[in-house]
Design a protein around this motif. Structure first.
Motif, short mmCIF file in Angstrom:
data_model
loop_
_atom_site.label_atom_id
_atom_site.label_comp_id
_atom_site.label_asym_id
_atom_site.label_seq_id
_atom_site.Cartn_x
_atom_site.Cartn_y
_atom_site.Cartn_z
N LYS A 16 0.82 -1.11 0.14
CA LYS A 16 -0.03 -0.24 -0.04
C LYS A 16 0.88 1.32 0.06
N HIS A 17 2.03 1.17 0.75
CA HIS A 17 2.72 2.51 1.00
C HIS A 17 4.19 2.19 0.52
N GLU A 154 -0.04 -6.82 0.79
CA GLU A 154 -0.15 -5.69 0.46
C GLU A 154 -0.82 -4.62 1.18
N GLU A 155 -1.99 -4.96 1.86
CA GLU A 155 -2.69 -3.75 2.72
C GLU A 155 -1.90 -3.86 4.13
N ASP A 157 1.56 -3.67 4.34
CA ASP A 157 2.92 -2.93 4.08
C ASP A 157 4.01 -3.93 4.54
#
Ligand code: DGJ
Length: 730
Positions: A16-17, A154-155, A157
């Motif tokens: 995500k980041h 992903e969610e 990180d």
């Protein structure tokens, strides 16, 4: 999301980041390109630079190009003895005796879901939330394939890593080193933070700028250890809780490990983390595979606080396998500091009776219930109830505890044996001992050879019998010495380098069996407190006794250090009696409660001896904990001060994910006659919201964060306050 870009031959891993990129160089060397805040570009290979540097050799494939050298290019998994003089990740002993490794790209694959590691702990989750990148490298001279695995969650990180080494030849392959993670960074103006200590003072952060050479943390104690933790941070020199680029790396491993950082010649840095190469070798027969333990990385551009919160969320939701997930764990009372070995059913029931009346829900019977164990010199290995001490056995005691309204838990130390035990008398060769050397004792005990299946089976059968004989809902799995004299009678001389790792795999195998056979039992890990507080154990034991030091003020430091990687719900923390058993300090009961409830909460004192005032306080604490457990255990955690800087108070805060509720805990130091008017700036609130602060009116989120909250003046040493905030609708 993982993307392969053919023109640049790059693999890009997006969370995500954050973004992570590696590239396949025309020579077949796999280079590390970037790890940092999320980027849109998919080809960052322009960041890689080349120069003809003196004394940096060029591989054969580079031909006449003197600008490509393994010594200078950033690599995904560093080789050994073939032109890269920095920290190696892998080392083979070839049949000719050479100890080298050289790797070239063979193939890559992106797939949905997460790779599996047999017999090892790993982050988990659904097919839809994970992606895996597999990059296979070949070492033809070693006849081996090395598969680099990357898991992208992903969610959260989170990027996980592991390495599989496969014997692709016809003869044996001998591994002398096999790290889980290698991270080459293009700069060395970084600080390294490690978490160090000793028995009863674990995980104290130590931060220092990288300097030329190698800096490392590690263990050769057979456990991850009190002394160093398999978690390290590299961060900007000016990074703090709220600002700066930080890389955190944890190893999911409970044995000998090494996390080393080398500052290169050209102001770059390399982190290598994995099983400690000291005392390690592994032989693979044709077709066999060695799996390196999993490592996990988080990068945060918003300081150490956000890095920790990313680890906390991922560990809570995708590492810990908690049968009580999403539910409150029982408040427990443990009899260790109340009775030590000196107990009988009456004493235990007196504590339990009082505990039940105060709101405690689980009674834990600690060391001393089995074999001939009236002190710590005997009995380990004989896992049958001592009916002289407990007439009627657990079959009588556990139901009596249940009748009081409490569930029942039990302490065990399966990996150990006392020489004064029936087990040792029958099987002296089951303990790890080097032939011809006398054994070193630790706590007057020896270590069983858990690399051997028959020994584990024997211990497990005893434990199974005991746990089946009574309604046990909790087990505390302890381990009370470091390993030394490590030699297994079951392995030939050339395979003795496998024993430490095989023992760790044996512990994992036993814990998995326990979990499968007794899914209703909550297992708490322990190793003389926090000597094995690592991501590996957390996969099997959702909480770990944080330290044998129960003093509230020392615990502020231990829990602070632990919080850089591990979430509050994993840290076993108990209110104990004063003067404290370990350091003699006297702290108020309120303070002890506030420190312990930011942990897996419980009591460890003789409640039957408490005064009516103390009992009233304990009742209030338990009510508070039960009302606020979700916030305390699952909230976003903010460190507001550093207890290692001798400030006037230590403060921390838990905020609900929707930022509508927060709990602030403040523990003051020694008493002062004239103290300044102090304000405490809170974090993580909604600046536009208004918060009702318990007993102190309504405050804007912006005011609480940017102007601060006025702290009350307190009298006496080590006082504490807890502030509960709820957002109110205007
Ligand atoms: C060490 C543990 O950390 C203590 O809590 C206690 O269980 C003792 N071992 C018992 O021997």
């Amino acid at each position: 999301m993982i993307v392969y870009h053919e023109p640049s031959r790059t693999y890009t891993l997006h969370t995500k980041h954050t973004t992570y990129q590696l590239a396949v160089h025309p020579t077949g060397v796999v280079q590390h390109v970037y790890y940092g805040p999320r980027l849109r570009d998919c080809d960052l290979t322009g960041l890689l630079r080349y120069a003809d540097r003196g004394f940096s050799p060029n591989p054969e494939e580079a031909g006449a190009d003197r600008t490509f050298s393994l010594d200078t290019t950033p690599q995904e998994y560093s080789t050994c003895g073939v032109g890269d003089f920095r920290l190696p990740s892998i080392e083979f002993e070839l049949t000719c005796g050479s100890r080298t490794a050289d790797l070239r790209y063979a193939r890559g694959q992106i797939r949905r879901g997460k790779y599996a590691l047999e017999g090892l702990p790993a982050f988990y989750g659904g097919e839809e939330e994970w992606e895996t990148l597999s990059v296979v490298l070949r070492d033809d001279a070693a006849q081996a394939e090395v598969e680099l695995l990357y898991g992208v969650l992903e969610e959260y990180d989170l990027i996980t890593r592991s390495v599989l080494v496969r014997n692709a030849g016809q003869g044996p392959v001998r591994l002398c080193r096999c790290a889980s993670l290698c991270l080459d960074l293009p700069r060395s103006d970084l600080d390294m933070v490690t978490f160090n200590g000793a028995h009863m003072m674990e995980r104290c952060p130590s931060r220092a700028p990288l300097r030329p050479g190698i800096q490392s943390a590690g263990s050769v104690r057979g456990a991850s250890s009190h002394q160093h933790n398999p978690f390290v941070i590299l961060c900007d020199r000016e990074a703090n809780e709220d600002y700066g680029l930080c890389y955190g790396a944890m190893l999911l491993y409970s044995g000998n490990f090494q996390a080393a950082v080398e500052t290169g010649q050209f102001e770059n840095a390399r982190l290598v983390m994995g099983v400690n190469p000291c005392h390690f070798t592994w032989t693979l027969e044709p077709g066999e595979v060695f799996s390196a333990p999993e490592a996990a990385m988080v990068c945060s551009e918003a300081g150490l606080g956000e890095m920790s919160r990313r680890f906390h969320r991922a560990i809570r939701d995708r590492l810990v396998r908690d049968r009580l997930r999403g539910r409150r764990k029982p408040v427990l009372v443990n009899n260790w500091e109340a009775t030590y070995f000196d107990f009988d059913p009456e004493k235990l029931l007196a504590i339990a009776r009082e505990a039940a009346a105060l709101g405690v829900e689980l009674f834990v019977l600690d060391d001393g219930w089995f074999g001939k164990r009236d002190d710590d010199n005997s009995g380990l290995g004989d896992w049958q109830v001592n009916t002289d001490k407990l007439p009627g056995g657990l079959e009588a005691l556990a139901p009596a505890i249940n009748d009081l309204g409490l569930s029942f838990g039990l302490w065990v130390e399966p990996e150990m044996v006392s020489e004064d035990s029936d087990l040792y008398r029958a099987h002296p060769d089951w303990a790890l001992q080097v032939p011809g050397r006398t054994p070193a004792r630790g706590r007057n005990q020896l270590v069983l050879d858990f690399s051997r299946r028959e020994i584990r089976d024997h211990i497990y059968a005893q434990l199974h019998r005991v746990l089946s004989s009574a309604p046990v809902t909790y087990v505390k799995w302890d381990m009370n010495r470091s390993l030394s004299g490590v030699w297994s009678a079951a392995l030939p001389p050339q395979r003795q380098g496998e024993v430490y790792h095989r023992c760790v795999l044996g512990v994992y195998e036993m814990l998995e069996r326990l979990r499968t056979d007794f899914p209703e039992i909550l297992v708490e890990g322990c190793c003389g407190g926090g000597g094995r507080f690592d991501g590996g154990m957390l996969y099997y034991t959702p909480q770990i006794w944080c330290s044998d030091n129960t003093d509230a003020i020392d615990r502020l430091r231990i829990q602070y250090g632990t919080s850089f990687c591990y979430p509050v719900c994993t840290m076993g923390a108990h209110v104990s009696a004063v003067p404290n058993e370990q350091n003699g300090r006297v702290t108020p009961l309120e303070t002890r409660g506030i420190a312990a409830m930011s942990g897996a909460f419980g009591y460890e004192l003789d409640l039957s001896k408490c005064t009516p005032e103390e009992k009233a306080c304990i009742r209030r604490q338990i009510e508070t904990y039960k009302a606020r457990w979700e916030l305390l255990q699952l909230g976003d955690y903010y460190r507001l001060t550093d207890p290692f800087r001798e400030g006037p108070y230590t403060a921390w805060e838990q905020v609900s994910p929707d930022r509508r509720e927060a709990l602030v805990s403040v523990v003051f130091g020694g008493a002062r006659a004239v103290s300044p008017f102090r304000v405490l700036k809170l974090k993580g609130l909604d600046p536009g919201a208004r918060y009702q602060v318990d007993g102190a009116g309504c405050w804007g989120g912006d005011a609480l964060m940017y102007a601060g909250f006025p702290l009350p003046a307190v009298k006496g040493d080590y006082q504490a306050v807890q502030l509960h905030l709820t957002a109110v609708d205007d």
